[in-house]
Design a protein around this motif. Structure first.
Motif, PDB file in Angstrom:
ATOM      1  N   LYS A  21       0.840  -1.189   0.000  1.00  0.00           N
ATOM      2  CA  LYS A  21       0.000   0.000   0.000  1.00  0.00           C
ATOM      3  C   LYS A  21       0.877   1.241   0.000  1.00  0.00           C
ATOM      4  N   ALA A  22       0.654   2.134  -0.973  1.00  0.00           N
ATOM      5  CA  ALA A  22       1.407   3.386  -1.082  1.00  0.00           C
ATOM      6  C   ALA A  22       0.461   4.543  -0.830  1.00  0.00           C
ATOM      7  N   GLU A  23       0.785   5.373   0.172  1.00  0.00           N
ATOM      8  CA  GLU A  23      -0.113   6.438   0.582  1.00  0.00           C
ATOM      9  C   GLU A  23       0.155   7.774  -0.104  1.00  0.00           C
ATOM     10  N   ASN A  24       1.392   8.018  -0.539  1.00  0.00           N
ATOM     11  CA  ASN A  24       1.725   9.324  -1.102  1.00  0.00           C
ATOM     12  C   ASN A  24       1.069   9.535  -2.464  1.00  0.00           C
ATOM     13  N   SER A  25       0.914  10.785  -2.827  1.00  0.00           N
ATOM     14  CA  SER A  25       0.309  11.133  -4.110  1.00  0.00           C
ATOM     15  C   SER A  25       1.383  11.613  -5.080  1.00  0.00           C
ATOM     16  N   ALA A  55      -2.577   1.920  -4.484  1.00  0.00           N
ATOM     17  CA  ALA A  55      -1.899   3.216  -4.533  1.00  0.00           C
ATOM     18  C   ALA A  55      -2.919   4.302  -4.800  1.00  0.00           C
ATOM     19  N   LYS A  56      -2.671   5.485  -4.219  1.00  0.00           N
ATOM     20  CA  LYS A  56      -3.534   6.626  -4.507  1.00  0.00           C
ATOM     21  C   LYS A  56      -3.245   7.178  -5.893  1.00  0.00           C
ATOM     22  N   SER A  57      -1.980   7.131  -6.302  1.00  0.00           N
ATOM     23  CA  SER A  57      -1.552   7.606  -7.612  1.00  0.00           C
ATOM     24  C   SER A  57      -0.150   7.068  -7.842  1.00  0.00           C
TER      25      SER A  57
END
Length: 198
Positions: A21-25, A55-57
């Motif tokens: 899971k990647a939280e940064n944009s 991922a968010k982006s």
């Protein structure tokens, strides 16, 4: 397995099951590399990712490798499989692939890519962006690239995205010096996109 590698490293016979899971944009300037086996790498053999990727982006989101990037940017991927679901939801995405997110040439160096015997079996869901592919999302090179005996067996839901395909989302280089070959590939599953869908 590896977050970033700028050396000529090959990962062999590895299996990943846990979710990523990647939280940064991604802002379009800083890069966010996300891969089931590695974020940045140049070679993998007989590796499998079964963990879901969220991922968010991102620029370069792949079931096996996010971005192929080493000193000479040569890439070789043999008999790798992703059956984890890839979801990019909430922001902009560029280069999302079942095996590799992005392979992009740098300068005038020789950049060759070979993907053989690989399978993308995890669903890909992207809410906004471009260059979404079952095997590789974004491919940019003026040199030799071969995709052989690869299969996409899961659907791609990218109804608000452009350049969406079961094999290569976007090939970008009109001045290619050497042949680009896509041979003996299979696509199963529904592919949806906004425009330039194949």
């Amino acid at each position: 397995i590896i977050g970033e590698s700028y050396q000529n490293i090959t990962i062999r016979n590895c299996y990943v099951q846990g979710a990523i899971k990647a939280e940064n944009s991604w802002t379009g300037i800083s890069k966010i590399y996300i891969g089931g086996i590695a974020g940045l790498l140049d070679a993998a053999e007989r590796c499998t990712n079964s963990g879901d990727i969220f991922a968010k982006s991102g620029y370069g989101v792949g079931g096996i490798v996010g971005v192929n990037a080493t000193a000479d940017r040569k890439g070789e991927y043999i008999n790798c499989k992703n059956d984890g679901k890839i979801t990019v939801d909430g922001g902009l995405a560029k280069g999302v692939g079942g095996i590799i997110g992005v392979f992009s040439q740098s300068g005038l160096r020789m950049n060759t890519l070979s993907i053989s015997g690989c399978e993308s079996a995890g669903a890909i869901n992207v809410s906004n962006g471009d260059s979404i592919g079952g095997i590789i999302g974004y491919l940019k090179t003026t040199d030799n690239a071969t995709i052989n005996a690869c299969t996409t067996t899961a659907g791609i839901n990218a109804s608000n995205c452009t350049s969406v395909s079961g094999i290569v989302g976007l090939f970008a280089n009109p001045k290619s010096r050497l042949p680009i070959k896509i041979e003996t590939v299979t696509v199963r599953g529904v592919i949806s996109g906004k425009s330039a869908v194949g």
